[in-house]
Scaffold this active site. Sequence first.
Site, PDB file in Angstrom:
ATOM      1  N   GLU A   1       0.855  -1.186   0.000  1.00  0.00           N
ATOM      2  CA  GLU A   1       0.000   0.000   0.000  1.00  0.00           C
ATOM      3  C   GLU A   1       0.882   1.223   0.000  1.00  0.00           C
ATOM      4  OE1 GLU A   1      -2.285  -0.232   3.602  1.00  0.00           O
ATOM      5  OE2 GLU A   1      -2.985  -2.241   3.106  1.00  0.00           O
TER       6      GLU A   1
ATOM      7  N   LYS B   1       2.129   4.658   1.635  1.00  0.00           N
ATOM      8  CA  LYS B   1       2.174   5.176   2.999  1.00  0.00           C
ATOM      9  C   LYS B   1       1.780   6.646   2.924  1.00  0.00           C
ATOM     10  CE  LYS B   1       5.050   5.067   7.083  1.00  0.00           C
ATOM     11  NZ  LYS B   1       4.977   6.466   7.490  1.00  0.00           N
TER      12      LYS B   1
ATOM     13  N   ASP C   1       0.978  10.341   4.140  1.00  0.00           N
ATOM     14  CA  ASP C   1       1.627  11.160   5.152  1.00  0.00           C
ATOM     15  C   ASP C   1       0.621  12.111   5.780  1.00  0.00           C
ATOM     16  OD1 ASP C   1       3.633  12.040   6.688  1.00  0.00           O
ATOM     17  OD2 ASP C   1       4.636  13.217   5.143  1.00  0.00           O
TER      18      ASP C   1
ATOM     19  N   TYR D   1      -8.314   7.938   4.384  1.00  0.00           N
ATOM     20  CA  TYR D   1      -8.168   6.643   3.718  1.00  0.00           C
ATOM     21  C   TYR D   1      -8.075   5.565   4.788  1.00  0.00           C
ATOM     22  CZ  TYR D   1      -7.228   8.144  -1.093  1.00  0.00           C
ATOM     23  OH  TYR D   1      -7.327   8.651  -2.359  1.00  0.00           O
TER      24      TYR D   1
ATOM     25  N   LYS E   1      10.713   3.602   3.009  1.00  0.00           N
ATOM     26  CA  LYS E   1      10.663   5.063   2.839  1.00  0.00           C
ATOM     27  C   LYS E   1      11.458   5.448   1.605  1.00  0.00           C
ATOM     28  CE  LYS E   1       8.886   6.920   6.723  1.00  0.00           C
ATOM     29  NZ  LYS E   1       9.660   7.801   7.480  1.00  0.00           N
TER      30      LYS E   1
ATOM     31  N   CYS F   1      28.375  32.558  24.541  1.00  0.00           N
ATOM     32  CA  CYS F   1      26.937  32.371  24.324  1.00  0.00           C
ATOM     33  C   CYS F   1      26.367  33.563  23.555  1.00  0.00           C
ATOM     34  CB  CYS F   1      26.223  32.220  25.663  1.00  0.00           C
ATOM     35  SG  CYS F   1      24.441  32.154  25.478  1.00  0.00           S
TER      36      CYS F   1
ATOM     37  N   CYS G   1      23.897  35.433  26.162  1.00  0.00           N
ATOM     38  CA  CYS G   1      24.287  36.082  27.417  1.00  0.00           C
ATOM     39  C   CYS G   1      25.789  36.348  27.521  1.00  0.00           C
ATOM     40  CB  CYS G   1      23.808  35.266  28.614  1.00  0.00           C
ATOM     41  SG  CYS G   1      24.721  33.733  28.835  1.00  0.00           S
TER      42      CYS G   1
ATOM     43  N   CYS H   1      26.045  26.565  26.966  1.00  0.00           N
ATOM     44  CA  CYS H   1      26.209  27.754  27.797  1.00  0.00           C
ATOM     45  C   CYS H   1      25.961  27.337  29.242  1.00  0.00           C
ATOM     46  CB  CYS H   1      25.200  28.832  27.386  1.00  0.00           C
ATOM     47  SG  CYS H   1      25.090  30.148  28.597  1.00  0.00           S
TER      48      CYS H   1
ATOM     49  N   CYS I   1      20.829  32.865  31.781  1.00  0.00           N
ATOM     50  CA  CYS I   1      20.805  32.962  30.320  1.00  0.00           C
ATOM     51  C   CYS I   1      19.341  32.959  29.862  1.00  0.00           C
ATOM     52  CB  CYS I   1      21.585  31.789  29.736  1.00  0.00           C
ATOM     53  SG  CYS I   1      21.577  31.767  27.948  1.00  0.00           S
TER      54      CYS I   1
HETATM   55  S1  IVH Z   1      -0.463   0.222   8.697  1.00  0.00           S
HETATM   56  C1  IVH Z   1       1.544  -0.901  13.077  1.00  0.00           C
HETATM   57  N1  IVH Z   1      -0.796   1.329   6.379  1.00  0.00           N
HETATM   58  O1  IVH Z   1       2.277   5.139   8.986  1.00  0.00           O
HETATM   59  C2  IVH Z   1       1.101   0.235  12.262  1.00  0.00           C
HETATM   60  N2  IVH Z   1       0.049   2.686   8.140  1.00  0.00           N
HETATM   61  O2  IVH Z   1       4.378   4.000  11.377  1.00  0.00           O
HETATM   62  C3  IVH Z   1       0.278  -0.245  11.121  1.00  0.00           C
HETATM   63  N3  IVH Z   1       0.448   5.008   7.531  1.00  0.00           N
HETATM   64  O3  IVH Z   1       1.268   6.389  11.836  1.00  0.00           O
HETATM   65  C4  IVH Z   1      -0.086   0.876  10.253  1.00  0.00           C
HETATM   66  N4  IVH Z   1      -0.193   4.842   5.437  1.00  0.00           N
HETATM   67  O4  IVH Z   1      -0.678   6.252  10.301  1.00  0.00           O
HETATM   68  C5  IVH Z   1      -0.402   1.509   7.646  1.00  0.00           C
HETATM   69  N5  IVH Z   1      -1.159   2.185   4.268  1.00  0.00           N
HETATM   70  C6  IVH Z   1      -0.784   2.363   5.523  1.00  0.00           C
HETATM   71  C7  IVH Z   1      -0.334   3.607   6.001  1.00  0.00           C
HETATM   72  C8  IVH Z   1       0.073   3.730   7.335  1.00  0.00           C
HETATM   73  C9  IVH Z   1       0.271   5.660   6.376  1.00  0.00           C
HETATM   74  C10 IVH Z   1       0.995   5.616   8.766  1.00  0.00           C
HETATM   75  C11 IVH Z   1       0.236   5.262  10.006  1.00  0.00           C
HETATM   76  C12 IVH Z   1       1.282   5.215  11.089  1.00  0.00           C
HETATM   77  C13 IVH Z   1       2.561   5.142  10.350  1.00  0.00           C
HETATM   78  C14 IVH Z   1       3.246   3.834  10.685  1.00  0.00           C
END
Ligand code: IVH
Length: 720
Positions: free
Chosen positions: A112, A114, A116, A223, A313, A407, A410, A425, A431
């Site tokens: 999936e 990830k 943000d 989502y 990532k 510093c 100060c 410092c 300070c």
């Molecule tokens: S599964 C055990 N699926 O990523 C955690 N997380 O560190 C299982 N996130 O804060 C989460 N997209 O909010 C999962 N497709 C996705 C995600 C997702 C974003 C975020 C989640 C969490 C962080 C995981």
Amino acid sequence: MTDIQQQITALTERLHHLNYQYYQRDISEVPDQEFDHMLAELARLEKEHPEFAHPNSPTQRVGGTITKQFPTAEHRYPMLSLGNTYSEADLREFDERVRRGLEGADVTYVCELKFDGVAMSLTYQDGQLTQGVTRGDGTRGDVVTNNVRTIKNLPLHLRPATNQPKEFEVRGEIFMPLPVFAELNTEREANGEQLLANPRNAASGALKLQDSALVAARRLRFYAYSYLTSGRGSFPTHSASLEAMQSWGLPVSDTWRRCHSLEEVLAFVHEWDKQRFTLPVATDGIVIKVDDFQQQEILGFTAKSPRWAIAYKYPAEAARTRLNSIQYQVGRTGAVTPVALLDPVPLAGTVVKRASVHNANQIAALDLRLGDMVFVEKGGEIIPKITGVDLSARPADSQPIKYPTECPACGTPLIRPEGEAHFRCPNDRGCPPQQKARLEHFVSRKAMNIDGLGAETVGRFFDLGLVTDAASLYDLPAKATELAQLDRMGEKSVQRLLTGLEQSKQVPFDRVLFGLGIRYVGETVAEKLAAHYRTMDALSAASATELAAVPEVGGVIAESAAAWFQEPENQAMIRGLQAAGLQMALTGEAPQAVSDRLAGLTFVLSGVFEQYSREDLQQLIQQHGGKVTGSISKKLSYLVAGDKMGPAKREKATELKVPIISEADLLAMLPTDTKTPEEEEASDTPTLLTADLLPAPDSPDSSTPESKPGTGLGQQGSLF
Ligand code: IVH
């Protein structure tokens, strides 16, 4: 049913249907105007007859409810995070670990994106959204249900389905779509307002707004990515649960894919590397999950994250720009941090003007010079960092950076304690930025959480000489008239501040201790110290050697705390706080070791228990000398099975010949004379287990397995 009630119900249902068509299926059945007209009509009827208004009415999307302070709620299943990886090699290792854990069985992954944004846990009961809770610290989060109700693509009620359990939890990400983010920032800039730092912060800031009408205006979206239930309605795989959620009307991004090999996973990762920028949502990687719930259960969890999932990532985006100057900031503990001031440059959706350089070592390591063209990258953090210099573009007149010896605030000569990266410092009393930052820390949410006194206000009071240290905050009531005359203060704010100060006198001792800002004494250490010494008097009298003997308090922490308590100024401040009426001792009974009946035994607790919560059972076991662990191994003494324990745990325990006992069996192991009345009652129930099931405490089979406590809750096997 009255006519009006019928009308309200009909309109509510019609609007829910239209919402579903529009947000889930991209179908506009009626023109926008007609929709708005129906919504206005419903709002009017609800206003006249609030008794018939549905809590999940489509009118809730518009917002308008005010939440002064968000209550918190405990997560039924902890909200963990994911392990991060950054390379193909890391992913190979993950795949190998998974296959080893599953003893070579076939594995299907779900990949999936990830997203943000902000993690959110939603509860649905009988198809209705009943609660939305933020991640918080993973165990407890803020209840932000009314704000969540304003998110238009998030269904307030679901389409009925036979495979939908009566109650379940959905986890997912709330985010601000990129075009909305850009638009809001353009507006803000035009109005001279402060800009939103990035879409993630914008989403999390929006969710914390008290007025849900303002939240609605932020146009957040959701989502869903995890389904959890302990009840009926389970699915064999994560992907089946995604499909089911989608069919019930929950928004599941259609970007996910089943992958039957690591090669397919890698292909997915590469495919989305560039393609993700075409999406209207910020993404920072890929999440790879084992699809089969039983396999997830077998793999289990470490203390922080599941072993069946990982995040890949993407490398951060980089930009190239000119380094103009370095500013030196002094933090709460006197550490001096250089901040680079740059020619503004667009990077991953924002314009970057400042970057962190960490410390003097890094300036030397990068061979940074003023006027250099530098590369900046944005990791997860808001302030990007300088990662390199474009030496080919170094101007002939570039200036070496002279790190200050005094510093910048100060003028005190800086010191650099051996082995430390930061210059510091040492003038902690005099300070100003240090004094100010200590005050900000003291009033902050995790410490005293003083309502009406944020970082900005307390900083202003400090600049005006109204406060000097934490104790002096409690002299503010005597200066109320003076405060009310300040710009942007007014009587109402002063009253709120005074009430906040008064309420802070109830904040428990461990948080008062944390609020003092003693170097290395974070939240957890403060808790440990408070639990061990129980009073400020006892704690402040302890020597460094004594402090170091407290579990989880190392030598460095102990030295730092002992030195802090010895300073006369600090002692005076504590006396001031004591006189103001702050909590200087823990209230309630101290938990004590009750017996050593379970000494040498280890237990795994799995499932849902009847008489005690899992935490209480764990505490009971520990009070009687036993240990609680998370994974089943040959060395385990007992698996304590609650309701809805997963089949995999039972199988594994049976295979390894680990006795499986019930909650009642466990309670029966405890000596009767130490039980509370409820425990007495509990042990009246017939039990299977008698003492002969107990291995001798010194049996070689009763040592502790290494793994950290897991969770093991829930029939789904998937906690996420
Ligand atoms: S599964 C055990 N699926 O990523 C955690 N997380 O560190 C299982 N996130 O804060 C989460 N997209 O909010 C999962 N497709 C996705 C995600 C997702 C974003 C975020 C989640 C969490 C962080 C995981």
